[in-house]
Design a protein around this motif. Structure first.
Motif, PDB file in Angstrom:
ATOM      1  N   GLU A  83       0.616  -1.395   0.160  1.00  9.17           N
ATOM      2  CA  GLU A  83       0.142   0.229  -0.155  1.00  9.17           C
ATOM      3  C   GLU A  83       1.067   1.187   0.222  1.00  9.17           C
ATOM      4  O   GLU A  83       0.861   2.394  -0.679  1.00  9.17           O
ATOM      5  N   GLU A  84       1.825   1.204   1.365  1.00 10.92           N
ATOM      6  CA  GLU A  84       2.963   2.401   0.297  1.00 10.92           C
ATOM      7  C   GLU A  84       3.218   2.467  -0.463  1.00 10.92           C
ATOM      8  O   GLU A  84       3.525   3.522  -1.380  1.00 10.92           O
ATOM      9  N   GLN A  85       3.918   1.354  -0.737  1.00 12.85           N
ATOM     10  CA  GLN A  85       3.838   1.865  -2.999  1.00 12.85           C
ATOM     11  C   GLN A  85       3.309   2.218  -4.170  1.00 12.85           C
ATOM     12  O   GLN A  85       3.104   2.874  -4.371  1.00 12.85           O
ATOM     13  N   ALA A 133       6.610   5.727  12.940  1.00 15.92           N
ATOM     14  CA  ALA A 133       6.297   5.910  11.498  1.00 15.92           C
ATOM     15  C   ALA A 133       4.887   6.586  10.849  1.00 15.92           C
ATOM     16  O   ALA A 133       4.942   7.886  10.253  1.00 15.92           O
ATOM     17  N   GLU A 134       4.319   4.978  11.407  1.00 17.11           N
ATOM     18  CA  GLU A 134       2.617   5.559  10.485  1.00 17.11           C
ATOM     19  C   GLU A 134       2.180   7.164  11.470  1.00 17.11           C
ATOM     20  O   GLU A 134       1.169   7.973   9.905  1.00 17.11           O
ATOM     21  N   ARG A 135       2.088   6.712  12.262  1.00 16.13           N
ATOM     22  CA  ARG A 135       2.246   8.388  13.256  1.00 16.13           C
ATOM     23  C   ARG A 135       2.662  10.072  12.637  1.00 16.13           C
ATOM     24  O   ARG A 135       1.884  10.772  12.604  1.00 16.13           O
ATOM     25  N   MET A 165      -5.787   6.127   5.105  1.00 19.45           N
ATOM     26  CA  MET A 165      -5.239   4.062   5.254  1.00 19.45           C
ATOM     27  C   MET A 165      -4.265   4.479   5.500  1.00 19.45           C
ATOM     28  O   MET A 165      -3.870   3.733   7.064  1.00 19.45           O
ATOM     29  N   GLU A 166      -3.057   5.579   5.528  1.00 15.39           N
ATOM     30  CA  GLU A 166      -2.144   5.996   6.985  1.00 15.39           C
ATOM     31  C   GLU A 166      -2.770   5.477   8.356  1.00 15.39           C
ATOM     32  O   GLU A 166      -2.435   5.271   9.641  1.00 15.39           O
ATOM     33  N   GLU A 167      -4.274   5.890   9.119  1.00 17.46           N
ATOM     34  CA  GLU A 167      -4.450   5.466  10.019  1.00 17.46           C
ATOM     35  C   GLU A 167      -5.261   4.545  10.210  1.00 17.46           C
ATOM     36  O   GLU A 167      -4.953   4.119  10.856  1.00 17.46           O
ATOM     37  N   GLU A 168      -6.037   3.537   9.319  1.00 16.01           N
ATOM     38  CA  GLU A 168      -5.447   2.463   8.899  1.00 16.01           C
ATOM     39  C   GLU A 168      -4.907   1.641   9.211  1.00 16.01           C
ATOM     40  O   GLU A 168      -4.788   0.621  10.383  1.00 16.01           O
ATOM     41  N   HIS A 169      -3.384   2.033   8.735  1.00 13.25           N
ATOM     42  CA  HIS A 169      -2.117   1.184   9.323  1.00 13.25           C
ATOM     43  C   HIS A 169      -1.830   1.271  10.434  1.00 13.25           C
ATOM     44  O   HIS A 169      -1.467   0.063  11.622  1.00 13.25           O
ATOM     45  N   ALA A 170      -1.927   2.546  11.174  1.00  5.68           N
ATOM     46  CA  ALA A 170      -2.023   2.580  12.755  1.00  5.68           C
ATOM     47  C   ALA A 170      -2.673   1.631  12.846  1.00  5.68           C
ATOM     48  O   ALA A 170      -2.609   1.594  14.230  1.00  5.68           O
TER      49      ALA A 170
HETATM   50 FE   LIG Z   1       1.231   3.476   6.430  1.00  9.87          FE
END
Ligand SMILES: [Fe+2]
Ligand SMILES: [Fe+2]
Length: 182
Positions: A83-85, A133-135, A165-170
């Motif tokens: 997903e980061e890609q 890193a996500e935060r 999506m970053e919030e989902e990752h965290a």
């Molecule tokens: Fe992320």
């Protein structure tokens, strides 16, 4: 009563057509683009570096994860890496649309990135580093969204979808830590 000096809400069709012809080679960037393009490009390149560092860190964690809980965690690391890609690709494409150039130079990558590349000692450590890193990414995307505001709504919408999506990752990472009782 409306002031007579007020700008009309919509630019008339003739003016729009004339402007579109004037700088036709600028593609998506029309003279109605009122954001500071150079600054937007700089911010997008920093976000691009951040995403790439995140891909590399998640890949490292994916390959190095071991222990009894490793399988579930590995799957999560791999999914996040992919997903980061996708985020990196979206950002690079937007940079080109704005007539900029994506900076993919490996030299200086970590200093352009907001998030760090930390290898982590064990599974818990890796998850915690990814969460940090996500935060960082969440905060910097929020700031970028505030900065871009309504001057470049396409960039803003892209940043908002990445932020979500970053919030989902965290949230996923917190879930993993909770399952592991840490
Ligand atoms: Fe992320
Ligand atoms: Fe991302």
């Amino acid at each position: 009563m409306a002031k007579t000096t007020e700008k009309p809400f919509l630019t008339d069709v003739m003016t729009l057509r004339r402007r579109a012809r004037e700088h036709i080679m600028e593609g998506a960037v029309t003279s109605g683009y009122t954001a500071d393009r150079e600054t937007v490009l700089k911010l997008l390149n920093e976000a691009l570096a951040t995403e790439i560092v995140c891909v590399l860190r998640y890949k490292r964690h994916y390959f190095m994860a071991e222990g009894i809980a490793a399988d579930a965690v590995k799957a999560e690391f791999l999914q996040h890496a992919n997903e980061e890609q996708q985020h990196a690709d979206q950002i690079a494409a937007r940079i080109v649309q704005l007539n900029g150039e994506p900076n993919l130079n490996p030299e200086g990558l970590t200093s352009r990135s907001h998030a760090e590349y930390v290898e982590g000692e064990d599974l818990i450590d890796m998850i915690k580093e990814d969460l940090v890193a996500e935060r960082i990414a969440i905060d910097s995307y929020r700031e970028m969204i505030d900065y871009v505001g309504d001057k470049d709504t396409t960039t803003k919408r892209m940043l908002e979808s990445i932020l979500a999506m970053e919030e989902e990752h965290a949230d996923d990472l917190v879930g993993l830590l909770e399952k592991m009782d840490k």
